[in-house]
Write a protein that holds these residues in place. Sequence first.
Motif, PDB file in Angstrom:
ATOM      1  N   ASN A  67       0.840  -1.194   0.000  1.00  0.00           N
ATOM      2  CA  ASN A  67       0.000   0.000   0.000  1.00  0.00           C
ATOM      3  C   ASN A  67       0.878   1.247   0.000  1.00  0.00           C
ATOM      4  N   THR A  68       0.237   2.389  -0.154  1.00  0.00           N
ATOM      5  CA  THR A  68       0.974   3.643  -0.297  1.00  0.00           C
ATOM      6  C   THR A  68       1.847   3.933   0.916  1.00  0.00           C
ATOM      7  N   ASP A  69       1.328   3.706   2.118  1.00  0.00           N
ATOM      8  CA  ASP A  69       2.098   3.998   3.327  1.00  0.00           C
ATOM      9  C   ASP A  69       3.325   3.098   3.452  1.00  0.00           C
ATOM     10  N   GLN A  70       3.179   1.821   3.093  1.00  0.00           N
ATOM     11  CA  GLN A  70       4.321   0.905   3.155  1.00  0.00           C
ATOM     12  C   GLN A  70       5.419   1.351   2.199  1.00  0.00           C
ATOM     13  N   LEU A  71       5.029   1.721   1.004  1.00  0.00           N
ATOM     14  CA  LEU A  71       6.021   2.137   0.020  1.00  0.00           C
ATOM     15  C   LEU A  71       6.605   3.500   0.368  1.00  0.00           C
ATOM     16  N   ALA A  72       5.791   4.370   0.949  1.00  0.00           N
ATOM     17  CA  ALA A  72       6.292   5.681   1.375  1.00  0.00           C
ATOM     18  C   ALA A  72       7.403   5.534   2.405  1.00  0.00           C
ATOM     19  N   ALA A  73       7.268   4.557   3.304  1.00  0.00           N
ATOM     20  CA  ALA A  73       8.312   4.314   4.308  1.00  0.00           C
ATOM     21  C   ALA A  73       9.619   3.884   3.644  1.00  0.00           C
ATOM     22  N   VAL A  74       9.509   3.097   2.570  1.00  0.00           N
ATOM     23  CA  VAL A  74      10.705   2.660   1.835  1.00  0.00           C
ATOM     24  C   VAL A  74      11.366   3.844   1.134  1.00  0.00           C
ATOM     25  N   LEU A  75      10.553   4.757   0.613  1.00  0.00           N
ATOM     26  CA  LEU A  75      11.073   5.879  -0.181  1.00  0.00           C
ATOM     27  C   LEU A  75      11.477   7.089   0.647  1.00  0.00           C
TER      28      LEU A  75
END
Length: 241
Positions: free
Chosen positions: A58-66
């Motif tokens: 989801n967006t939040d999971q990927l935002a944490a990676v980025l």
Amino acid sequence: MTIFITGASGATGKLLVERLIQAGHQVKIIVRPGSNIPDTWNNHDKITVIRAVISEMNTDQLAAVLADCQAVASCLGHTPNLKGIYGKPRKLVTNAVALLCNAILNSASGKPVKFVLMNTAGNSNRDLKEPVSWTQKIVISLVRLLVPPHADNENAADYLRVKIGQQHPAIEWVAVRPDTLTDAAHTTAYSIRVSPPRNALFQPGKTSRINVAHFMAQLITDEEQWNRWKGQMPVIYNENV
């Protein structure tokens, strides 16, 4: 500099990862649990390997990676077999571009993130109204209907071109358009054009994957190159081919 790469296990993605780490940059990659990557990547001090399916994040999971990334590169493409061309997901690249852009917005640090998309010379840059013959238009319309990956490439570039646009405060982008992809052991001379000087269907050129990786790495790390091409869809050819 920290760069996120999707499609890193593909033929061009692997070359981009190698070029960036050789230049001393930190790289984060998301690869499917069963994907083949070089053994040396698993314990490399400049590579963070995340085993996951990007479409299932989801967006939040990927935002944490980025969160600590200054650039994103997508080398995603459909596997050239029946399942890859006609199976799901049909919108592999477009959905990944949209998800990555939304994640960048959720992790915005105040400075625009660079987004480099590997695309195709068969896709026109409609911002420039590139000349396309009637014959090519007819064939492209058929390809768009019969070969789903082509429409996916078009829609992915259009997401950046139309949805993100030229003046977005958090995302700057370049869509790199190689012609017929070939393999080569070393980088060779290549040329970059604003628009294709030849017909990608009836008079295609050639572009080695290693040259694509070289140009994408330059865009990410060289501010002069970035400022020259941001917001555009440059076409790359092996020189004299």
